[in-house]
Design an enzyme around this catalytic site. Structure first.
Site, PDB file in Angstrom:
ATOM      1  CB  CYS A  94      -5.963  -7.063  -3.889  1.00 33.80           C
ATOM      2  SG  CYS A  94      -7.311  -7.160  -4.960  1.00 33.80           S
ATOM      3  CG  HIS A 172      -3.232  -6.978  -7.613  1.00 30.95           C
ATOM      4  ND1 HIS A 172      -2.982  -8.062  -6.932  1.00 30.95           N
ATOM      5  CD2 HIS A 172      -4.604  -7.262  -7.824  1.00 30.95           C
ATOM      6  CE1 HIS A 172      -4.488  -8.816  -6.736  1.00 30.95           C
ATOM      7  NE2 HIS A 172      -4.720  -8.596  -7.316  1.00 30.95           N
ATOM      8  CD  GLU A 174       0.392  -7.795  -6.458  1.00 31.18           C
ATOM      9  OE1 GLU A 174      -0.426  -8.665  -5.728  1.00 31.18           O
ATOM     10  OE2 GLU A 174       0.422  -6.474  -5.831  1.00 31.18           O
TER      11      GLU A 174
END
Length: 227
Positions: A94, A172, A174
């Protein structure tokens, strides 16, 4: 192998108690791949001594823009160029994806088309990869030598490959659904249109390819090649 995590943003306080800060989230994403981790909160001015402080590097997301006039942006760009010059494997996510492109000669802008939020489908070669997104800024001009390896209709430069040196992605891996729901509740209202937030909330539960992207990151760290 020691992976240095460059933390460029802070998780919302309402979510950090459960999720941890971004370095902890990435360490959790990459667990089981045999890495040790160290982190530096560059967002607070905490920088490593140089590229040699870790074997490989990862740059996190941030609520800041790569183009913002902040005192840590220029030193981070210099560090990125140093890591690349030393050919230590580098991964960006990002904001990390964006600041890498900017540091290496590309351009980042606030996208006039608005936001991408929640489960989002990307094309990687012949595969469709689904990951959570949370961004308005985009890479709009490629750095010299960068290859596009992932895109969507909304984000044409969603994943970049710098052969032998780096990879970066706009979404993302994560972020799980719980974290996205927290962002919707605590950061999204009044910033992202409600209709879009409601659609993203309704899409939660879509299967995500987080483990596959983590495996791609791990493979690149170990080999400096795409899986």
């Amino acid at each position: 192998m020691k992976i240095g995590i460059l933390q460029t943003g802070l998780a919302p306080a309402e979510l950090a108690a459960q999720s941890g800060e971004y370095p902890e989230m990435f360490a959790d994403l990459l667990k089981g791949h045999g890495f040790d981790f160290a982190s530096w909160a560059v967002v607070n001015g905490d920088f490593p001594s140089g590229p040699e402080a870790a074997d490989g590097w990862l740059i996190t997301g941030s609520r800041h823009g790569a183009y913002d006039d902040l005192p840590w942006i220029a030193p981070l760009e210099e560090l990125i160029r140093g890591i690349v010059a030393q050919e230590r494997p580098l991964v960006g996510v990002c904001f990390g994806h964006q600041i890498m492109a900017q540091a290496l000669g590309g351009k980042v802008e606030k996208f006039k088309g608005g936001w991408s939020v929640g489960p989002t489908h990307y094309t990687f070669g012949t595969d469709t990869v689904t990951l959570n997104a949370w961004h308005q800024d985009q890479v709009t001009e490629l750095p010299p030598g960068a290859k596009v390896i992932g895109h969507s209709d909304f984000c044409p430069f969603a994943a970049l490959h710098y052969p032998g040196r780096a990879i970066s992605v706009q979404p993302h891996p994560e972020y799980d659904d719980g974290f996205i729901k927290g962002l919707i509740d605590f950061r999204g209202r009044g910033v992202v249109p409600d209709e879009q937030l409601n659609a993203a909330t309704g899409a939660l539960g879509t299967p995500l390819d987080r483990a596959a992207m983590a495996a791609q990151f791990a493979h690149f760290f170990k080999t400096k090649e795409l899986a």
